[in-house]
Design an enzyme around this catalytic site. Structure first.
Site, PDB file in Angstrom:
ATOM      1  N   CYS A   1     116.714  59.224  23.121  1.00  0.00           N
ATOM      2  CA  CYS A   1     118.040  59.816  22.862  1.00  0.00           C
ATOM      3  C   CYS A   1     119.071  59.439  23.921  1.00  0.00           C
ATOM      4  CB  CYS A   1     117.926  61.333  22.760  1.00  0.00           C
ATOM      5  SG  CYS A   1     116.695  61.860  21.579  1.00  0.00           S
TER       6      CYS A   1
ATOM      7  N   HIS B   1     124.386  65.090  24.131  1.00  0.00           N
ATOM      8  CA  HIS B   1     123.464  64.734  23.054  1.00  0.00           C
ATOM      9  C   HIS B   1     123.259  65.964  22.169  1.00  0.00           C
ATOM     10  CE1 HIS B   1     120.144  63.538  20.721  1.00  0.00           C
ATOM     11  NE2 HIS B   1     119.239  64.187  21.405  1.00  0.00           N
TER      12      HIS B   1
ATOM     13  N   ASN C   1     119.678  66.396  14.983  1.00  0.00           N
ATOM     14  CA  ASN C   1     119.508  65.517  16.144  1.00  0.00           C
ATOM     15  C   ASN C   1     119.337  64.084  15.641  1.00  0.00           C
ATOM     16  OD1 ASN C   1     118.518  64.035  18.287  1.00  0.00           O
ATOM     17  ND2 ASN C   1     117.051  65.578  18.957  1.00  0.00           N
TER      18      ASN C   1
HETATM   19  N1  ACO Z   1     110.734  77.962  10.914  1.00  0.00           N
HETATM   20  C1  ACO Z   1     110.165  79.164  11.177  1.00  0.00           C
HETATM   21  N2  ACO Z   1     109.412  79.364  12.254  1.00  0.00           N
HETATM   22  C2  ACO Z   1     109.196  78.336  13.092  1.00  0.00           C
HETATM   23  C3  ACO Z   1     109.762  77.072  12.872  1.00  0.00           C
HETATM   24  C4  ACO Z   1     110.539  76.906  11.718  1.00  0.00           C
HETATM   25  N3  ACO Z   1     111.132  75.733  11.401  1.00  0.00           N
HETATM   26  N4  ACO Z   1     109.375  76.258  13.869  1.00  0.00           N
HETATM   27  C5  ACO Z   1     108.619  76.990  14.694  1.00  0.00           C
HETATM   28  N5  ACO Z   1     108.505  78.250  14.232  1.00  0.00           N
HETATM   29  C6  ACO Z   1     107.775  79.363  14.799  1.00  0.00           C
HETATM   30  C7  ACO Z   1     106.630  78.942  15.682  1.00  0.00           C
HETATM   31  O1  ACO Z   1     105.491  78.657  14.904  1.00  0.00           O
HETATM   32  C8  ACO Z   1     106.449  80.161  16.550  1.00  0.00           C
HETATM   33  O2  ACO Z   1     105.713  81.117  15.823  1.00  0.00           O
HETATM   34  P1  ACO Z   1     104.655  82.080  16.591  1.00  0.00           P
HETATM   35  O3  ACO Z   1     105.486  82.867  17.556  1.00  0.00           O
HETATM   36  O4  ACO Z   1     104.094  82.864  15.468  1.00  0.00           O
HETATM   37  O5  ACO Z   1     103.706  81.144  17.273  1.00  0.00           O
HETATM   38  C9  ACO Z   1     107.879  80.693  16.711  1.00  0.00           C
HETATM   39  O6  ACO Z   1     108.656  80.097  15.659  1.00  0.00           O
HETATM   40  C10 ACO Z   1     108.511  80.354  18.045  1.00  0.00           C
HETATM   41  O7  ACO Z   1     108.278  78.975  18.302  1.00  0.00           O
HETATM   42  P2  ACO Z   1     108.841  78.296  19.592  1.00  0.00           P
HETATM   43  O8  ACO Z   1     108.454  76.848  19.589  1.00  0.00           O
HETATM   44  O9  ACO Z   1     108.467  79.100  20.786  1.00  0.00           O
HETATM   45  O10 ACO Z   1     110.399  78.456  19.316  1.00  0.00           O
HETATM   46  P3  ACO Z   1     111.613  78.101  20.230  1.00  0.00           P
HETATM   47  O11 ACO Z   1     112.520  79.243  20.322  1.00  0.00           O
HETATM   48  O12 ACO Z   1     111.173  77.440  21.510  1.00  0.00           O
HETATM   49  O13 ACO Z   1     112.373  77.033  19.360  1.00  0.00           O
HETATM   50  C11 ACO Z   1     112.662  74.649  19.213  1.00  0.00           C
HETATM   51  C12 ACO Z   1     111.726  75.812  18.995  1.00  0.00           C
HETATM   52  C13 ACO Z   1     113.849  74.810  18.298  1.00  0.00           C
HETATM   53  C14 ACO Z   1     111.931  73.350  18.899  1.00  0.00           C
HETATM   54  C15 ACO Z   1     113.146  74.678  20.692  1.00  0.00           C
HETATM   55  O14 ACO Z   1     112.068  74.777  21.568  1.00  0.00           O
HETATM   56  C16 ACO Z   1     113.936  73.461  21.012  1.00  0.00           C
HETATM   57  O15 ACO Z   1     115.001  73.209  20.480  1.00  0.00           O
HETATM   58  N6  ACO Z   1     113.473  72.643  21.948  1.00  0.00           N
HETATM   59  C17 ACO Z   1     114.149  71.433  22.280  1.00  0.00           C
HETATM   60  C18 ACO Z   1     113.556  70.387  21.476  1.00  0.00           C
HETATM   61  C19 ACO Z   1     114.487  69.334  21.028  1.00  0.00           C
HETATM   62  O16 ACO Z   1     115.689  69.460  21.005  1.00  0.00           O
HETATM   63  N7  ACO Z   1     113.865  68.271  20.606  1.00  0.00           N
HETATM   64  C20 ACO Z   1     114.553  67.206  20.026  1.00  0.00           C
HETATM   65  C21 ACO Z   1     113.854  65.932  20.329  1.00  0.00           C
HETATM   66  S1  ACO Z   1     114.013  65.427  21.915  1.00  0.00           S
HETATM   67  C22 ACO Z   1     115.541  65.368  22.373  1.00  0.00           C
HETATM   68  O17 ACO Z   1     116.414  65.026  21.642  1.00  0.00           O
HETATM   69  C23 ACO Z   1     115.760  65.837  23.717  1.00  0.00           C
END
Ligand code: ACO
Length: 317
Positions: free
Chosen positions: A108, A242, A272
């Site tokens: 990215c 980003h 993204n």
């Molecule tokens: N719908 C419903 N529930 C979901 C989903 C979904 N799409 N995805 C995950 N969950 C659930 C999980 O299973 C988990 O359930 P549990 O508590 O029963 O285990 C719960 O939601 C919480 O999951 P977390 O992963 O802890 O959620 P978080 O608040 O951290 O959000 C996310 C996840 C959105 C991926 C966040 O961590 C994030 O944005 N991280 C940055 C990642 C990113 O931007 N990556 C892009 C690629 S790399 C880059 O561009 C930098």
């Protein structure tokens, strides 16, 4: 360097959160609250190189140049259907250019990495007009049964044309190897002699670690370029980050105690789009007349690697 043209292209198909609710155990509410994304444009029958070529043509038109005026094409790309020839060669074939070209993969962060390369070439005098094309199809890297990753991404291409000038006031690119938090592995063709294990693993992401690393590193990068350029954070007109997740953008904004209007966002509409996200935003803002001569703009990106990159530019177009 200075930016003299911008362009973008999106696939035609819009995938909404409501459509994702039909194929995954997820909800519009969860996706909007945790990511800020409502919909994304994703590839169906388009080829990535066609989107890349469309973005390139738009940037060239905007710069008032034709493909033969360009001395170098740098493409930023993580995956596409061809490993070789490079995406740059495919794009040149479509737009009718035949200058040197190659691809870079800094995930990215690729757009700002490409800017640093362009700046070095322009300073050296080796090339005069450089086309940077960032084209990405991250929706082809994820497991579409994994609700934690497939809801995050969209496909797109963004492009700019740069020539010698004084837009770039400071730039910083970094890498901090962290394969354990974000990776995509694929199996290569077998040979009779391969004895090592190879894995075909769709995008793996430790979301929370990526979140923390993205926020911490972007803050460090932005502080570094502000200090190198001798610019106060309040003097910056826009911080174009980003577009990975609205919460990442807001965490960084809150750290710098800046108003929402200074941190433009389109992640709600496009998700993204990896290294395409910053040139998309620049093109959108430029065409909507939001960028004025003399505006100080910080660009900051972060992605798999872990790579990060930021720069401060003064808009002169
Ligand atoms: N719908 C419903 N529930 C979901 C989903 C979904 N799409 N995805 C995950 N969950 C659930 C999980 O299973 C988990 O359930 P549990 O508590 O029963 O285990 C719960 O939601 C919480 O999951 P977390 O992963 O802890 O959620 P978080 O608040 O951290 O959000 C996310 C996840 C959105 C991926 C966040 O961590 C994030 O944005 N991280 C940055 C990642 C990113 O931007 N990556 C892009 C690629 S790399 C880059 O561009 C930098």
């Amino acid at each position: 360097m200075k930016i003299i043209g911008t362009g973008r292209a999106h696939p035609a198909f819009t995938l909404t959160n409501a459509m994702l609710e039909e194929i995954l155990d997820t909800s519009n509410e969860w996706i909007v609250e945790r990511t800020g994304i409502s919909q994304r444009q994703i590839i169906t029958n388009e080829k990535l190189e066609e989107l890349a070529a469309e973005a390139a043509r738009n940037a060239l038109d905007d710069a008032g140049l034709s493909p033969s005026d360009i001395d170098l094409v740098i493409c930023s790309n993580v995956v596409n259907e061809y490993v070789t020839p490079s995406l740059g060669c495919l794009v040149e074939g479509l737009i009718g250019a035949s200058c040197p070209t190659y691809d870079i993969n800094a995930a990215c962060s690729g757009f700002v990495y490409a800017l640093s390369t362009a700046e070095a070439y322009l300073r050296s005098g080796m090339f005069e007009r450089i086309l940077i094309v960032c084209a990405e199809e991250p929706t082809r890297m994820v497991n579409w049964r994994d609700r934690a990753t497939c809801v995050l991404f969209g496909d797109a291409a963004g492009a700019i044309v740069v020539t010698a000038g004084d837009d770039l006031k400071a730039i910083r690119i970094t890498a901090n190897p962290k394969r354990e938090v974000l990776r995509y592995e694929r199996v290569l063709e077998p040979t009779p002699y391969i004895t090592k294990e190879e894995r075909d693993v769709p995008l793996f992401m430790n979301g929370r670690e990526v979140f923390k690393t993205a926020v911490t590193s972007s803050i460090a990068d932005v502080e570094s370029v502000l200090s190198e350029a001798g610019v106060n954070k309040d003097e910056v007109k826009y911080y174009i980050l980003h577009q990975a997740n609205i919460r990442i953008i807001d965490s960084i904004r809150e750290h710098f105690r800046q108003p929402v209007e200074k941190f433009p966002r389109n992640v709600d509409r496009f998700g993204n789009t990896s290294s395409a996200s910053i040139p998309l935003m620049l093109d959108q803002m430029s065409r909507e007349g939001q960028l004025r001569k003399g505006d100080k703009i910080v660009l900051s990106a972060f992605g798999a690697g872990f790579t990060t990159a930021a720069c401060l530019i003064e808009w002169s177009k």
